[in-house]
Structure formats: structure tokens, C-alpha cells
Design a protein around this motif. Structure first.
Motif, PDB file in Angstrom:
ATOM      1  N   HIS A 215       8.778   3.239   7.516  1.00 26.63           N
ATOM      2  CA  HIS A 215       8.408   4.324   8.396  1.00 26.63           C
ATOM      3  C   HIS A 215       6.884   5.095   7.730  1.00 26.63           C
ATOM      4  N   HIS A 216       7.176   4.431   6.744  1.00 28.39           N
ATOM      5  CA  HIS A 216       5.618   5.257   6.229  1.00 28.39           C
ATOM      6  C   HIS A 216       4.609   4.130   6.001  1.00 28.39           C
ATOM      7  N   GLY A 217       5.150   3.272   6.251  1.00 24.78           N
ATOM      8  CA  GLY A 217       4.092   1.940   6.981  1.00 24.78           C
ATOM      9  C   GLY A 217       3.615   2.272   8.139  1.00 24.78           C
TER      10      GLY A 217
ATOM     11  N   VAL B 200      10.379  10.959  -8.414  1.00 28.70           N
ATOM     12  CA  VAL B 200       9.094  11.253  -7.872  1.00 28.70           C
ATOM     13  C   VAL B 200       8.734  11.706  -6.900  1.00 28.70           C
ATOM     14  N   HIS B 201       9.220  11.235  -5.492  1.00 30.34           N
ATOM     15  CA  HIS B 201       8.866  12.293  -4.867  1.00 30.34           C
ATOM     16  C   HIS B 201       9.326  13.621  -4.739  1.00 30.34           C
ATOM     17  N   ILE B 202      10.342  13.483  -4.707  1.00 27.44           N
ATOM     18  CA  ILE B 202      11.043  15.130  -5.230  1.00 27.44           C
ATOM     19  C   ILE B 202      10.162  15.873  -5.857  1.00 27.44           C
TER      20      ILE B 202
ATOM     21  N   ILE C 238       2.112  17.919  -1.752  1.00 32.05           N
ATOM     22  CA  ILE C 238       1.867  16.275  -1.159  1.00 32.05           C
ATOM     23  C   ILE C 238       2.310  15.664   0.143  1.00 32.05           C
ATOM     24  N   HIS C 239       2.600  17.017   0.930  1.00 36.36           N
ATOM     25  CA  HIS C 239       2.743  17.075   2.421  1.00 36.36           C
ATOM     26  C   HIS C 239       2.118  18.895   2.802  1.00 36.36           C
ATOM     27  N   GLY C 240       1.240  18.538   4.041  1.00 33.46           N
ATOM     28  CA  GLY C 240       0.336  19.563   4.633  1.00 33.46           C
ATOM     29  C   GLY C 240      -0.275  19.958   3.689  1.00 33.46           C
TER      30      GLY C 240
ATOM     31  N   TRP D  70      -1.316   9.659  -0.735  1.00 28.76           N
ATOM     32  CA  TRP D  70      -0.643  10.164  -1.956  1.00 28.76           C
ATOM     33  C   TRP D  70      -0.116   9.166  -0.675  1.00 28.76           C
ATOM     34  N   HIS D  71       0.801   8.723   0.756  1.00 34.96           N
ATOM     35  CA  HIS D  71       1.547   8.004   0.981  1.00 34.96           C
ATOM     36  C   HIS D  71       1.411   6.828   1.204  1.00 34.96           C
ATOM     37  N   ARG D  72       0.067   6.580   0.553  1.00 33.99           N
ATOM     38  CA  ARG D  72      -0.320   5.225   1.132  1.00 33.99           C
ATOM     39  C   ARG D  72      -0.085   4.746  -0.358  1.00 33.99           C
TER      40      ARG D  72
ATOM     41  N   ALA E 262      14.921   3.392   4.695  1.00 37.60           N
ATOM     42  CA  ALA E 262      13.791   2.959   5.802  1.00 37.60           C
ATOM     43  C   ALA E 262      12.951   3.944   5.860  1.00 37.60           C
ATOM     44  N   PHE E 263      12.704   4.738   5.486  1.00 32.84           N
ATOM     45  CA  PHE E 263      11.432   5.626   4.607  1.00 32.84           C
ATOM     46  C   PHE E 263      10.198   4.689   4.916  1.00 32.84           C
ATOM     47  N   TRP E 264      10.384   3.286   3.933  1.00 32.26           N
ATOM     48  CA  TRP E 264       9.018   2.125   3.149  1.00 32.26           C
ATOM     49  C   TRP E 264       8.559   2.162   4.691  1.00 32.26           C
TER      50      TRP E 264
HETATM   51 CU   LIG Z   1       6.716  12.440   1.824  1.00 34.62          CU
END
Ligand SMILES: [Cu+2]
Length: 405
Positions: A333-335, A127-129, A135-137, A144-146, A329-331
Motif C-alpha cells: 500500500h505504501h509502495g 517505530v511507526h507507533i 508523521i501523519h497530517g 517519512w513513509h518513503r 499488506a501495509f508495504w
Molecule cells: Cu503511517
């Protein structure tokens, strides 16, 4: 203002990670109205700002009238997301085991659209791909990332029996030496460590606008719980020297390979220090400046804390704008991204909780209209409900009921 009570002292000790075995792991639902001191024993400035944000929420909740929060979620029953390094070994291991569980559960995404997905975890990556360029910039980046991180937390809880909440990686505390942190130390209670060293020429951010010198990794992660992990999707936009992408499929075909990292102390020690985080929170007074500063300005050599976290991991897929959630480790980081936003919002909740700026295409490329609070987020197989940005503005309403310490 800082009235003390025994209950508060217990709560403070609890958040400081002071509960040692044989006492069982602390429950994570607590009465946040009883917290009257910063939770860390030696708070850095970001922890102090988080405490100030919580106090603003306490003041808001105790005031009457229109400021009153919803009846269903209050600070008396709120979930608390905590620093990875403050969790007990049992708590860290239960999170890790739930992530490994998601990697074993079957994919639910349409195999005609994403033939490469092999697990429920891959559904998140896919879904992110698929949505990366919107969803960026963009106006919806933070929201979205929340929501994405919250859905991951919910999947861990509802599909894999996890009973805790999404932890965060406090970048500042590990900026000087990320490999020594409990996130990346390579132990059985970490999110695995560096990649094996292979000679390489580093990584590039922003299509080559910023060069990162090689670290001591670059190869397959060979320690900790994710050393045998198979990355199934991508790459789409590889940044580590020597990683190439498939010629077809847009990252959605099956391309099994190891998890690679090149942990970069060069990046973390320059771009995700406590002082960088504090500067972001206290010197940006509108959402546009805040989200832009957070995401960096590569043309001018400014990395920003968001890219700094991604390129502290580096590697494949950690350094790939599209496929980065493929690194576990993405999660955390986005936490932390969400925590920094949460702090910023709640230092002035009346003005900042429902605030949106920017357009609906990546860095306004191609040019597009401004985003609004009525825009919706659609997560496909991760969430059947279309959510407006407005409904996701507060972590104490809509689908959410959590805070950060
Ligand atoms: Cu992202």
C-alpha cells in the motif's frame, strides 16, 4: 519521440510480466533509458502518467548542465519497483518469504522501551507507533513513509536475502473487487485474504467521522502465507467493531493475537479507483493540496486514497493509524502511496522534487511551526543516520536509486 528498438520491446515485454516459466525471473535492474512505451499491455491512466513521469526524467537526464543527476544513480542502473500483480509467482513468493524471515529475526529495539517487540518486523511496527503523531497530517508525511518503506525493502534485501525490490499494490486495478486481486486472493502467492467472517458492525474512520459497513470478514485471516502470523504490538487506535485496546503500554507491550481483516469493497470501489488516483495526480498543483487530498478530509466525509488503502484491508492492526504496519499488506500500500507521489513529482520535477508544506504535528494539533526541507527524520534502530527531508526528495539521489513503472 516514441522511437522503437528491439531492446525497448524486450523491456516492455519484460515489464508486462510476459516472461513465463521456464525462463528464470527477470533481473530487476534495467536500463530505464531504453523504455519508450508504457510498460503495461493495457495501461490504465495511472500507468500512462507513470510513463509520462519517466519520460520527464529521461529528458532531464539527457539534458546537460545543472539538471544533470548524480553520477552514481542514473536511469541506466536504476532499480525498478513493479506492480505486485505483474510479478511472477516466484517473485511474489520470494518477497513473501523475505517478509516471513523478518518476522523470525530477533528484535533489535530496546526492550525497556518496547517490551512487546518479538522480531525484527516488530521493530518496524514499533517505530511507526512511537512516531505516529508527528508523521501523519504533517510536512514529513510523504518523505517519512518513503524512507520507512525503503528501509523495509533494504531490510528484506540485506537481512533476509531478498533480491527484488518493494512491489506496489495498484489500488485502481483491484478497486471493484479487492478479494479477486493477486494481493488479497488468499493464495500462497498473495499477502493472504480476508478475515474469517464474524458478525460485527463495521469500522470507523477518524474517530467515528466516517462509518464503514461490515464486510464479509472481521475475524482472523485464515488463508495464505500470513494466516498463522502473530501480531505482537498494539492496538492503539482500533477501528474495527469489537476490537479493544490494552489499558496501558501505548501499544508497546506484548499483546499476541491473530491478524484480523475486514476487506472492504465498499471503500475501495468508492475511494481508490483509477479515476480517484488520476484526479489526485492531475488536479493538485502544490504539495499541500496534494498531500491533504491524498490523506482525506474526514470531517467532510472524504476518505482519500491513503485511508482507502488502509481501510480496504481494515481490521486489526490494518485499520489502526498507529499499528497499521503490523499488517503485511501495509508495504505494498505504501509502495503505491510513494509511487503516486513519485508520479506527481516527476510530472514537473524541477518544481516538485524538493517541495514541502504543512506543520510538524498531526493535522497541526497541537499547533506547531511549519516543516522545512532541513527537518530531519530519525528512524532509530531502523536507520542510524538522521536524514533531512531534502536528502530524501528524489528517488534518484541521496540513499535512493529507484523508479516505478
Ligand atoms: Cu503511517
Amino acid at each position: 519521440m516514441h522511437s522503437k528498438s528491439l531492446f525497448a520491446a524486450v523491456a516492455v515485454a519484460l515489464f508486462a510480466g510476459a516472461w513465463a516459466s521456464p525462463v528464470p525471473d527477470a533481473p530487476t535492474e534495467i536500463d530505464a533509458t531504453t523504455i519508450t512505451e508504457p510498460p503495461q499491455q493495457n495501461p490504465d491512466d495511472v500507468d500512462q502518467l507513470a510513463f509520462d513521469a519517466l519520460q520527464a526524467l529521461q529528458d532531464l537526464e539527457s539534458s546537460s548542465g545543472t539538471n544533470k543527476r548524480s553520477q552514481t544513480c542514473t536511469l541506466r542502473n536504476v532499480a525498478v519497483r513493479r506492480d505486485w500483480s505483474s510479478l511472477s509467482k516466484n517473485e511474489r513468493r520470494s518477497y513473501i518469504d523475505a517478509v516471513l524471515c523478518l518476522m523470525e529475526l530477533p528484535s533489535q529495539i530496546d526492550p525497556n522501551v518496547v517490551p512487546g517487540a518479538r522480531s525484527r518486523y516488530d521493530d518496524f511496527v514499533a517505530v511507526h507507533i512511537q512516531q505516529t503523531l508527528t508523521i501523519h497530517g504533517t510536512a514529513n508525511f510523504l518523505t517519512w513513509h518513503r524512507h520507512y518503506t525503503w528501509l523495509f525493502e533494504q531490510a528484506l534485501r540485506n537481512e533476509c536475502g531478498y533480491t527484488g525490490y518493494q512491489p506496489y499494490w495498484n489500488w485502481g486495478a483491484s478497486a471493484a473487487n479487492p478479494l479477486a486481486s493477486k494481493v488479497f486472493d488468499g493464495s500462497d502467492y498473495s499477502l493472504s485474504g480476508d478475515g474469517e467472517y464474524v458478525p460485527h458492525n463495521g469500522s470507523k474512520i477518524g474517530g467515528g467521522q466516517i462509518a464503514i459497513p461490515p464486510g464479509n470478514g472481521g475475524g482472523c485471516v485464515n488463508s495464505g502465507p500470513f494466516k498463522d502470523m502473530v501480531v505482537n504490538l498494539g492496538p492503539v487506535s482500533p477501528t474495527l467493531d469489537g476490537v479493544s485496546k490494552p489499558t496501558t503500554g501505548g501499544g508497546l507491550l506484548h499483546n499476541p493475537r491473530c491478524l484480523r481483516r475486514d476487506i472492504s469493497q465498499y471503500i475501495s470501489s468508492r475511494w481508490s479507483t483509477t479515476s480517484e488516483i488520476v484526479r489526485l495526480i492531475v488536479t493538485k498543483f502544490n504539495i499541500l493540496d496534494f498531500q491533504n487530498h491524498m490523506q482525506g478530509d474526514f470531517a467532510n466525509g472524504f476518505v482519500g486514497v491513503h485511508s482507502a488503502g488502509h481501510f480496504t484491508m481494515g481490521g486489526d492492526p490494518g485499520g489502526d493509524l498507529f499499528v497499521s504496519p503490523g499488517d503485511p499488506a501495509f508495504w505494498v500500500h505504501h509502495g503505491m502511496i510513494d509511487r503516486v507521489w513519485w508520479i506527481w513529482q516527476n510530472l514537473n520535477p524541477l518544481q516538485r522534487t524538493y517541495s514541502v508544506a504543512g506543520t510538524i504535528t498531526i493535522n497541526n494539533n497541537p499547533p506547531s511551526r511549519d516543516g522545512t526541507l532541513d527537518d530531519t527524520i530519525n528512524m532509530g534502530v531502523l536507520d542510524p543516520v538522521d536524514r533531512t527531508l531534502r536528502s530524501l526528495g528524489s528517488t534518484l539521489s541521496g540513499p535512493y536509486c529507484y523508479i516505478y513503472l
